[in-house]
Scaffold this motif. Structure first.
Motif, mmCIF file in Angstrom:
data_model
loop_
_atom_site.group_PDB
_atom_site.id
_atom_site.type_symbol
_atom_site.label_atom_id
_atom_site.label_comp_id
_atom_site.label_asym_id
_atom_site.label_seq_id
_atom_site.Cartn_x
_atom_site.Cartn_y
_atom_site.Cartn_z
ATOM 1 N N THR A 1 0.730 -1.088 -0.009
ATOM 2 C CA THR A 1 0.164 -0.042 -0.084
ATOM 3 C C THR A 1 0.796 1.235 -0.175
ATOM 4 O O THR A 1 0.447 2.241 -0.505
ATOM 5 N N SER A 2 2.111 1.104 0.632
ATOM 6 C CA SER A 2 2.673 2.649 0.673
ATOM 7 C C SER A 2 3.316 2.761 -0.656
ATOM 8 O O SER A 2 3.485 3.807 -0.797
ATOM 9 N N VAL A 3 3.533 1.872 -1.285
ATOM 10 C CA VAL A 3 4.006 2.196 -2.867
ATOM 11 C C VAL A 3 3.079 2.641 -3.505
ATOM 12 O O VAL A 3 3.206 3.492 -4.473
ATOM 13 N N VAL A 4 1.518 2.186 -3.482
ATOM 14 C CA VAL A 4 0.645 2.797 -4.061
ATOM 15 C C VAL A 4 0.477 4.152 -3.864
ATOM 16 O O VAL A 4 0.058 4.753 -4.917
ATOM 17 N N TRP A 5 0.403 4.455 -2.816
ATOM 18 C CA TRP A 5 0.243 5.978 -2.306
ATOM 19 C C TRP A 5 1.457 6.672 -2.897
ATOM 20 O O TRP A 5 1.366 7.978 -3.162
ATOM 21 N N ALA A 6 2.778 6.175 -2.885
ATOM 22 C CA ALA A 6 3.927 7.092 -3.456
ATOM 23 C C ALA A 6 3.757 7.106 -4.763
ATOM 24 O O ALA A 6 3.951 8.196 -5.376
ATOM 25 N N GLN A 7 3.338 6.148 -5.442
ATOM 26 C CA GLN A 7 2.980 6.490 -7.036
ATOM 27 C C GLN A 7 1.998 7.304 -7.368
ATOM 28 O O GLN A 7 2.071 8.174 -8.134
ATOM 29 N N SER A 8 1.205 7.595 -6.468
ATOM 30 C CA SER A 8 -0.197 8.401 -6.683
ATOM 31 C C SER A 8 0.353 9.752 -6.158
ATOM 32 O O SER A 8 -0.127 10.575 -7.242
ATOM 33 N N TYR A 9 1.208 9.874 -5.226
ATOM 34 C CA TYR A 9 1.524 11.245 -4.853
ATOM 35 C C TYR A 9 2.599 11.829 -6.061
ATOM 36 O O TYR A 9 2.466 12.865 -6.239
#
Length: 570
Positions: A444-452
């Protein structure tokens, strides 16, 4: 325009040296004057620029450069004004330029709306099929529906060039507005993908015309000091259209009936369509000033002078501005710039057209086409539907902020530096998004990092190559072929957009290649190639009159050396 035998001539200098023809004097060549005063002669230590002396251009000999009843301290020429002072002297030009650019909002709204509907659960349920426990719209139908806008840009842009030159900017824009309000009804009442496809294709043909009309009109009614801001405002209109679509879809995506997608289509027609066009735009169509550059090319000098007076305050010396337009048009006739699509690829125009096409296509190759799929992309990356739509709104909000913040940067640093630096940052962020997608397990942390990172990417895009692109395409082309050059650039960008429209659904759909963030590797690579080209070919056009740009391009000055030259008239 002074006769070809005048002793006055434009001079092109770099530092203390002159750029000049080294060939012997030819009787078929003479000197060319940017001044009406035949008594001025070039200093002995400077060599005049020689241009062919074929049939002298018609026009300015009968014009009076004297102040029209005003003392010299009450009149202003646009050449040496600052930004704030220019805004005070040309409020009408700013207002009408922004008014014509409103058509871009509709152009941007349409594809963004479709991209959001692919992420709307009810739209997918009614028009898609079940796959791994969830409904999706098949890649072929995503491709077909999304083709309407880029196909429209290709065909509509090329078609727009002819009426713009034949009938003027005002009449062409008015016709497009009326056609848009009619054709949008097809999308509103569509109840099948087939009907919606027809509406997208027909509507896209007209919407594509706005991408040509807006930057061309802005570049021709605004003085040099605010020309870059008003042409870059076109990019802000793109962002506003996309943001409007995201906000509407975010509010309807939770509905569990057909209104989840019917309301956005209805809002497209009622808010930015019927109501917006009828109440805001259509009444203004009767009062839009025609482009003074187009009027001069048609020999309607009295009308051009009237329009210039409407666009400026009484303190502006209209005679000087009209003279500058006539002289630039005469110079381009002298240099045989032409006015057809074929002329865009002849002589020096070939390089200028290449620059316009290149900077516009770079937008696609850097990854901007992903913005239309942003919410769907966020969902595929693993965000819940509500968070995906919230991120989509944030994506366009930071884009809006980035465009506004780009204006002081454009005024301070020009075009070339911002364009190349911004493109380099975009490449780095796309590469990072691709690397993050390779993390095992995709936490999940990677998903949010990509989104930001996508938010940061869009901010950087709208801070740099997004708005600067429209400044460059308006300034790089010769005035006589500007509408045709912008049309070709728009068509090329649209054609490239068609390719991406075909490819992206297959690249990101879970039932196809399911690349997700790994698309960043592709756009980092294509953006890198664009950066090499931009460094070699994109010139600095800040603070240049159109006449100066004609001379610099005619003398084949290298892009990296544009800023180092001074063009002066003896």
């Amino acid at each position: 325009m002074s006769s070809c035998s005048s002793t006055s001539a434009p001079l092109l200098q770099r530092d203390s040296q002159s750029l000049t023809d080294t060939a012997p004097w030819n009787p078929d060549f003479g000197t060319f004057s940017t001044s009406l005063d035949p008594l001025l002669v070039p200093p002995a230590d400077l060599v005049v620029l020689r241009v062919p002396t074929r049939s002298p251009p018609a026009g300015p000999k009968h014009l009076d450069r004297s102040n029209d009843g005003s003392s010299s301290d009450q009149t202003q020429s646009q050449d040496n004004l600052g930004f704030i002072e220019t805004c005070k002297l040309y409020p009408a030009a700013i207002g009408w330029s922004a008014f014509v650019s409103l058509g871009i909002i509709m152009l941007a709204f349409d594809p963004q709306l479709l991209g959001n509907l692919y992420a709307t659960p009810q739209f997918r349920k009614d028009f898609g099929y079940l796959y791994n426990g969830d409904y999706i719209i098949s890649a072929p139908w995503q491709m077909g529906l999304s083709m309407g806008n880029p196909v429209g840009q290709v065909v509509g842009a090329l078609v727009a060039g002819y009426p713009m030159e034949q009938y003027g900017r005002k009449l062409t824009f008015s016709a497009c507005v009326l056609l848009t309000t009619g054709l949008i009804c097809i999308q509103v009442f569509a109840r099948s993908l087939e009907v919606l496809l027809v509406g997208e294709l027909l509507g896209g043909l007209v919407l594509g015309c706005y991408a040509v009309i807006a930057p061309a009109y802005s570049s021709e009614v605004c003085p040099m000091a605010i020309r870059d801001i008003l042409t870059s405002y076109v990019n802000l209109c793109f962002v506003m259209g996309q943001l409007l679509a995201n906000i509407i879809c975010a509010g309807t995506s939770r509905l569990d009936d057909h209104w989840a997608y019917s309301i956005p289509f209805a809002m497209q027609a009622c808010l930015p369509g019927w109501w917006f066009w009828c109440i805001t735009i259509i009444p203004g169509l009767f009062f839009i000033p025609e482009s003074p550059w187009w009027l001069v090319r048609k020999g309607r000098l009295a009308e051009a002078e009237t329009v210039l007076r409407r666009l400026a305050s009484p303190k502006v010396d209209i005679q000087k501005n009209l003279l500058a337009i006539v002289e630039t048009d005469g110079l381009e006739q002298k240099l045989e710039m032409g006015s057809t699509y074929r002329d865009c690829f002849k002589g020096v125009n070939r390089r200028r057209t290449e620059i316009s096409i290149g900077v516009y296509c770079t937008q696609v190759l850097s990854g901007v086409c992903l913005i239309s799929y942003a919410i769907y992309f966020f969902q595929l990356a693993g965000l819940p539907t509500e968070d995906a739509f919230s991120m989509g709104i944030g994506l366009l909000a930071v884009g809006f902020l980035g465009t506004v913040l780009s204006w002081p940067l454009i005024l301070r640093y020009g075009r070339r530096t911002i364009y190349n630096t911004g493109l380099l940052c975009l490449i780095a962020m796309q590469l990072t998004i691709g690397i993050l997608d390779c993390v095992p397990g995709h936490p999940t942390s990677v998903v949010w990092a990509q989104s930001y990172l996508m938010l940061l990417w869009n901010f950087c895009y709208d801070l740099s190559i997004g708005p600067v692109c429209f400044v460059i395409i308006a300034e790089a082309s010769a005035t006589r072929v500007r509408s045709k050059s912008i049309a070709l650039a728009t068509a090329a960008q649209g054609a490239l957009g068609c390719i991406m429209t075909v490819a992206i659904p297959y690249l990101i759909n879970p039932d196809q290649m399911d690349m997700r963030g790994k698309l960043g590797f592709f756009f980092a690579g294509s953006g890198g190639l664009c950066l090499v080209w931009a460094f070699l070919e994109v010139p600095e056009t800040k603070g240049r009159t159109y006449e100066e740009l004609d001379i610099l391009f005619e003398r084949e000055v290298k892009a990296r050396e544009f800023a180092g030259y001074v063009v002066s008239a003896s």
